[in-house]
Scaffold this active site. Structure first.
Site, PDB file in Angstrom:
ATOM      1  N   SER A  61      76.392   3.950  17.008  1.00 22.64           N
ATOM      2  CA  SER A  61      76.766   2.573  17.382  1.00 22.64           C
ATOM      3  C   SER A  61      75.632   1.588  17.107  1.00 22.64           C
ATOM      4  O   SER A  61      74.462   1.965  16.994  1.00 22.64           O
ATOM      5  CB  SER A  61      77.140   2.501  18.860  1.00 22.64           C
TER       6      SER A  61
HETATM    7  N1  SAH Z   1      77.334   7.810  21.036  1.00 28.24           N
HETATM    8  C1  SAH Z   1      77.257   8.086  19.621  1.00 28.24           C
HETATM    9  C2  SAH Z   1      78.299   7.306  18.836  1.00 28.24           C
HETATM   10  C3  SAH Z   1      79.264   8.247  18.257  1.00 28.24           C
HETATM   11  S1  SAH Z   1      80.717   7.597  17.493  1.00 28.24           S
HETATM   12  C4  SAH Z   1      75.847   7.858  19.079  1.00 28.24           C
HETATM   13  O1  SAH Z   1      74.997   7.358  19.831  1.00 28.24           O
HETATM   14  O2  SAH Z   1      75.572   8.227  17.934  1.00 28.24           O
HETATM   15  C5  SAH Z   1      81.954   8.358  18.490  1.00 28.24           C
HETATM   16  C6  SAH Z   1      81.979   9.864  18.519  1.00 28.24           C
HETATM   17  O3  SAH Z   1      83.088  10.259  19.325  1.00 28.24           O
HETATM   18  C7  SAH Z   1      82.203  10.541  17.161  1.00 28.24           C
HETATM   19  O4  SAH Z   1      81.142  11.406  16.900  1.00 28.24           O
HETATM   20  C8  SAH Z   1      83.520  11.306  17.349  1.00 28.24           C
HETATM   21  O5  SAH Z   1      83.550  12.549  16.677  1.00 28.24           O
HETATM   22  C9  SAH Z   1      83.564  11.489  18.853  1.00 28.24           C
HETATM   23  N2  SAH Z   1      84.900  11.720  19.425  1.00 28.24           N
HETATM   24  C10 SAH Z   1      86.094  11.222  19.030  1.00 28.24           C
HETATM   25  N3  SAH Z   1      87.083  11.668  19.831  1.00 28.24           N
HETATM   26  C11 SAH Z   1      86.497  12.479  20.761  1.00 28.24           C
HETATM   27  C12 SAH Z   1      86.986  13.251  21.864  1.00 28.24           C
HETATM   28  N4  SAH Z   1      88.276  13.281  22.184  1.00 28.24           N
HETATM   29  N5  SAH Z   1      86.107  13.959  22.593  1.00 28.24           N
HETATM   30  C13 SAH Z   1      84.768  13.944  22.288  1.00 28.24           C
HETATM   31  N6  SAH Z   1      84.248  13.246  21.271  1.00 28.24           N
HETATM   32  C14 SAH Z   1      85.101  12.517  20.510  1.00 28.24           C
END
Ligand code: SAH
Length: 209
Positions: A61
């Site tokens: 993000s």
């Molecule tokens: N917090 C992260 C941002 C990741 S983007 C950072 O600091 O880098 C959002 C993430 O959510 C992705 O990696 C995606 O694979 C994950 N995601 C999507 N659906 C999900 C679910 N149902 N349970 C867990 N993770 C999920």
């Protein structure tokens, strides 16, 4: 990067109601090296205020959003926090500086494993990552003093509301595929949630496992 965050905080104050973020949150943002969480080819962009690709169509993000969501949680030193969407592990690292324990769930097994390894090798030893569907939360460690969801769905998963401690916050983007509202839910004594709309945002989707 922190100056840009401060600037953007002022620019969005009309939406968010906050013109400054908690100094502890800004200190945590300063202490975590974002370049350690981006892909090798993206190091030059690590401190730009924008999301970046981390593989599997997912993104780390934007720093301002990480700072804002962390601030909205109102984390305290003794808290146990649940994060849904570990991704690169960057948000977990920022939280790990501010609270006692971070549990983080990532749906993509490879991302979960890489984030767990990265966090351990950088010395963030109060973060536990598991590969699973975050829609179900992590009942074993509930109730949580705060829950942060870094992917967007059409509604708030009920298990997460159940697993939130009374008086504490759940921060989550809610809406359609390309346009969502960052919401903050606070659980009241009756176990119901009060909802605040904070800011229009755009996140990758929260998928079903
Ligand atoms: N917090 C992260 C941002 C990741 S983007 C950072 O600091 O880098 C959002 C993430 O959510 C992705 O990696 C995606 O694979 C994950 N995601 C999507 N659906 C999900 C679910 N149902 N349970 C867990 N993770 C999920």
């Amino acid at each position: 990067m922190v100056e840009t965050i401060e600037q953007e905080t002022r620019l969005t104050a009309g939406f968010t109601g906050r013109s400054v973020l908690d100094a502890r949150v800004l200190a945590a943002m300063l202490s975590v090296a974002r370049e350690d969480f981006v892909e090798a080819g993206q190091k030059a962009n690590a401190y730009v205020n924008s999301p970046l690709p981390i593989g599997y169509g997912q993104t780390i993000s934007q720093p301002f959003i990480v700072a804002l969501m962390t601030d909205l949680l109102e984390p305290r030193a003794n808290d146990v926090i649940l994060e849904i969407g570990t991704g690169s592990g960057y948000q977990s690292a920022v939280l790990s500086c501010l609270v006692r324990k971070v549990y983080s769930i990532e749906l993509v097994t490879d991302l979960a494993e890489r984030a767990a390894q990265r966090l351990a090798s950088l010395g963030y030893d109060n973060v536990e990552v598991k590969a699973a569907d975050g829609n179900l939360g992590w009942a074993e460690h509930a109730p949580f003093d705060g829950i942060i969801v870094t992917a967007a769905g059409p509604s708030v998963p009920p298990a997460l509301i159940q697993q939130l401690a009374v008086g504490r916050r759940l921060v989550i983007p809610v809406g359609s595929r390309y346009s969502q509202e960052l919401q903050r839910l606070t659980k009241n004594q009756q176990g119901e949630v009060d909802v605040e709309n904070i800011l229009p945002v755009s996140f990758v989707p929260l998928r079903n496992g």
